[in-house]
Design a protein around this motif. Structure first.
Motif, PDB file in Angstrom:
ATOM      1  N   THR A 212     -27.837  -6.285 -11.538  1.00 24.62           N
ATOM      2  CA  THR A 212     -26.352  -6.148 -12.151  1.00 24.62           C
ATOM      3  C   THR A 212     -25.296  -6.894 -11.051  1.00 24.62           C
ATOM      4  N   GLU A 213     -25.695  -6.369  -9.773  1.00 30.98           N
ATOM      5  CA  GLU A 213     -24.534  -7.010  -8.815  1.00 30.98           C
ATOM      6  C   GLU A 213     -24.621  -8.201  -8.843  1.00 30.98           C
ATOM      7  N   ARG A 214     -25.933  -8.953  -8.830  1.00 31.74           N
ATOM      8  CA  ARG A 214     -26.064 -10.315  -8.662  1.00 31.74           C
ATOM      9  C   ARG A 214     -25.569 -11.003  -9.643  1.00 31.74           C
ATOM     10  N   ALA A 215     -25.617 -10.377 -11.087  1.00 37.31           N
ATOM     11  CA  ALA A 215     -24.977 -11.113 -12.247  1.00 37.31           C
ATOM     12  C   ALA A 215     -23.566 -11.019 -12.071  1.00 37.31           C
ATOM     13  N   VAL A 216     -23.148 -10.005 -11.811  1.00 32.90           N
ATOM     14  CA  VAL A 216     -21.363  -9.951 -11.564  1.00 32.90           C
ATOM     15  C   VAL A 216     -20.990 -11.120 -10.493  1.00 32.90           C
ATOM     16  N   SER A 217     -21.544 -11.145  -9.408  1.00 33.03           N
ATOM     17  CA  SER A 217     -21.147 -12.143  -8.338  1.00 33.03           C
ATOM     18  C   SER A 217     -21.472 -13.345  -8.959  1.00 33.03           C
ATOM     19  N   LYS A 223     -16.613 -18.806 -12.312  1.00 36.06           N
ATOM     20  CA  LYS A 223     -15.741 -18.383 -13.304  1.00 36.06           C
ATOM     21  C   LYS A 223     -14.937 -19.698 -13.909  1.00 36.06           C
ATOM     22  N   ARG A 224     -14.861 -20.864 -13.000  1.00 38.70           N
ATOM     23  CA  ARG A 224     -14.383 -22.093 -13.332  1.00 38.70           C
ATOM     24  C   ARG A 224     -15.230 -23.258 -13.762  1.00 38.70           C
ATOM     25  N   GLY A 267     -21.610  -2.725 -19.190  1.00 37.83           N
ATOM     26  CA  GLY A 267     -20.443  -2.655 -18.753  1.00 37.83           C
ATOM     27  C   GLY A 267     -19.722  -3.419 -17.603  1.00 37.83           C
ATOM     28  N   GLN A 268     -20.361  -3.169 -16.657  1.00 43.07           N
ATOM     29  CA  GLN A 268     -20.329  -4.219 -15.389  1.00 43.07           C
ATOM     30  C   GLN A 268     -20.105  -5.860 -15.815  1.00 43.07           C
ATOM     31  N   VAL A 269     -21.100  -6.049 -16.640  1.00 46.19           N
ATOM     32  CA  VAL A 269     -20.867  -7.468 -16.800  1.00 46.19           C
ATOM     33  C   VAL A 269     -19.679  -7.979 -17.733  1.00 46.19           C
ATOM     34  N   LEU A 270     -19.291  -6.916 -18.742  1.00 49.27           N
ATOM     35  CA  LEU A 270     -18.256  -7.247 -19.649  1.00 49.27           C
ATOM     36  C   LEU A 270     -16.934  -7.106 -18.728  1.00 49.27           C
ATOM     37  N   GLN A 271     -16.899  -6.180 -17.688  1.00 44.82           N
ATOM     38  CA  GLN A 271     -15.842  -6.172 -16.817  1.00 44.82           C
ATOM     39  C   GLN A 271     -15.600  -7.403 -16.030  1.00 44.82           C
ATOM     40  N   ALA A 272     -16.618  -7.713 -15.639  1.00 48.73           N
ATOM     41  CA  ALA A 272     -16.485  -9.060 -14.899  1.00 48.73           C
ATOM     42  C   ALA A 272     -16.013 -10.074 -15.643  1.00 48.73           C
TER      43      ALA A 272
END
Ligand code: MG
Length: 495
Positions: A212-217, A223-224, A267-272
């Protein structure tokens, strides 16, 4: 959508070259986020999560607020299927848009296996990379763990995860005892390298959070730039493991705790995505690779009201929960009762990003019309229920057309009437001879009432469908070899 594609030659195994599309010359290298034409694609795949294991699909004993929120923001599919009810076959279908027997992947690949998805096949990651996407997979791979078949050789820029199932580590053993000596050591991989051994259950407990942490980072980093993220959780496949933050949190024991952590992960992915302003430009797909592994009793999930589970072609094996969300494009809170499959993801995403389909035949159909809520749209007319442990030619055990499912005579391994497993140890199952049976899945999704005697013309129609499938894709049950089967990638050891 731009269809101005160039072709890039990529070297495959044994010096073979294959063509994959590359981004059109007009695409900016560092595209601004927020544009509709190149949505980010995220697939979150749970392992052995059953049809009834999510709050909005009827789960009890724990809540899944984040997955439910994803469903509320998009579309929940009631009749969504994997191509085979077992890991490697199912994942190969998702990644290529093909019935897995078409591309020579059957059942689950064991640590000694020398095969994988043939590098000549175009994977979802290669297709998206060809459109300028940055690609990553975090979690369980399991479609070939020899180097030529690992993610970096199959279109992914980044991989952190397990090369095959963590079940090939402690399966059938007491999880607390750690690795079963009949299996080789299992390593966490980074790219093509083993980085650390998964030696204990404590190590297993870190995996959901780590991926999950790897996915979020990865999301923040890209993001661009359009990206494809494949987050393939090894859980809730046995042996179950959960981090301290969810231990004892559900009212359904360790299994419920594990689902709560997967929900947290969503939830972490959606928050990111929210933090980066990407929600409206990202298609998020949440599903499972097959139904629950019911012999594990309280360490297995639930298929809800569906019959049986993993390793069968009953609905509980092959029908899985699925949610797709893309705010502004998919109507919030919508429910789709049409048939769809993980093999449809490939052509649907190809359409969305304007990529051509592979030259070789694929089996998925474009389901954009379903996502758009087009009235009476029904792009998938039929579904084949193939199953096989390891042979490239699989058994065609059933077919579905509309709401009718015809089951062909075969031997099924079922848990009905058997003693369930407990706390990580497998229970019993039995082999059962199944005869011709016809079910009306609209009235009888639990496959309880055989109506073949009342609808002979439907039985004939479905038999014809099966005959053409056998001609194309083979069938071990009837000895049909299949005219259009392709070979998997294979490492041949020098004598
Ligand atoms: Mg699985």
């Amino acid at each position: 959508m731009s269809m101005n594609k160039k072709m890039l030659l990529i070297q495959g195994v044994g010096g073979l070259f294959l063509s994959v599309p590359v981004a059109s010359a007009g695409m900016p290298a560092n595209k601004e986020a927020g544009k509709d034409s190149e949505p980010n694609i995220i697939i979150i795949l749970a392992d052995d999560m059953g049809y009834g294991d999510i709050g909005c699909f009827g789960a009890i004993g724990y809540d899944t607020p984040n997955i439910d929120r994803l469903a509320a923001s998009g579309m929940r599919f009631t009749d969504f299927y994997v191509c085979q009810s077992v890991s490697s076959a199912s994942r190969a279908g998702l990644l290529t848009g093909c019935y897995s027997n078409r591309i020579g992947i059957g059942g689950f690949l064991v640590p000694a296996s020398n095969i994988g998805i043939n590098p000549d096949e175009v994977t979802l990651a290669e297709m998206l990379k060809g459109q300028g996407y940055t690609t990553a997979v975090f979690g369980k791979w399991h479609v070939g763990h020899r180097k030529p078949f690992l993610p970096l050789q199959q279109g992914f820029d980044e991989f952190c995860g397990l090369p095959y199932s963590h079940g090939q580590w402690a399966y059938g053993a007491d999880s607390a005892a750690g690795r079963n000596p009949k299996f080789p050591p299992l390593y966490l991989m980074e790219g093509n390298d083993n980085v650390s051994e998964i030696a204990t259950m404590k190590d297993q407990e870190t995996l959901t959070t780590l991926f999950t942490e790897r996915a979020v980072s990865f999301i923040h980093k890209n993001k661009r730039h359009p990206f494809f993220l494949y987050l393939a959780h090894p859980m809730p496949h046995v042996p179950l493991a959960v981090s301290d933050k969810f231990k004892g949190k559900s009212e359904q024991g360790l299994y419920g705790d594990v689902i709560m952590e997967i929900d947290w992960s969503v939830g972490q992915v959606l928050q990111a995505l929210t933090d980066d302003g990407l929600l409206d430009n990202t298609l998020v797909i949440f599903t499972s690779d097959n139904g629950p592994w019911l012999i594990f009793g309280n360490h297995a999930g639930s298929a809800g009201a569906l019959r049986e589970g993993k390793l069968t072609t009953y609905e509980g094996g092959q029908r899985v929960p699925c949610i797709m969300s893309w705010p502004g494009h998919i109507k919030p809170g919508s429910i789709c009762n049409e048939m769809a499959s993980t093999i449809d993801v490939f052509p649907t995403v190809a359409h969305l990003v304007g990529a051509p389909l592979p030259d070789k035949k694929i089996d998925g159909v474009d389901i954009i019309s379903l996502l758009e809520g087009v009235e009476d749209a029904s792009p998938r007319k039929e579904l084949l229920y193939y199953f096989q442990y390891a042979d490239p030619v699989a058994n065609l055990e059933a077919v579905r057309k509309g709401n009718w499912k015809l089951i062909f005579p075969h031997t099924a391994t079922v848990v009905e009437g058997c003693k369930p497993g407990m706390n990580g140890r497998g229970g019993e199952n039995i082999k059962k001879d199944v005869g011709y049976s016809l079910y009306d899945l609209r009235r009888d999704p639990g496959e309880r009432y055989d109506v073949k005697d009342y609808y002979p013309e439907i039985v004939e129609e479905l038999k014809e469908l099966a005959d053409s499938a056998r001609k194309d894709l083979g069938d071990k049950l009837t000895g049909a070899p299949g005219e259009n089967l392709r070979q998997p990638g294979r490492i041949v050891k020098k004598k």
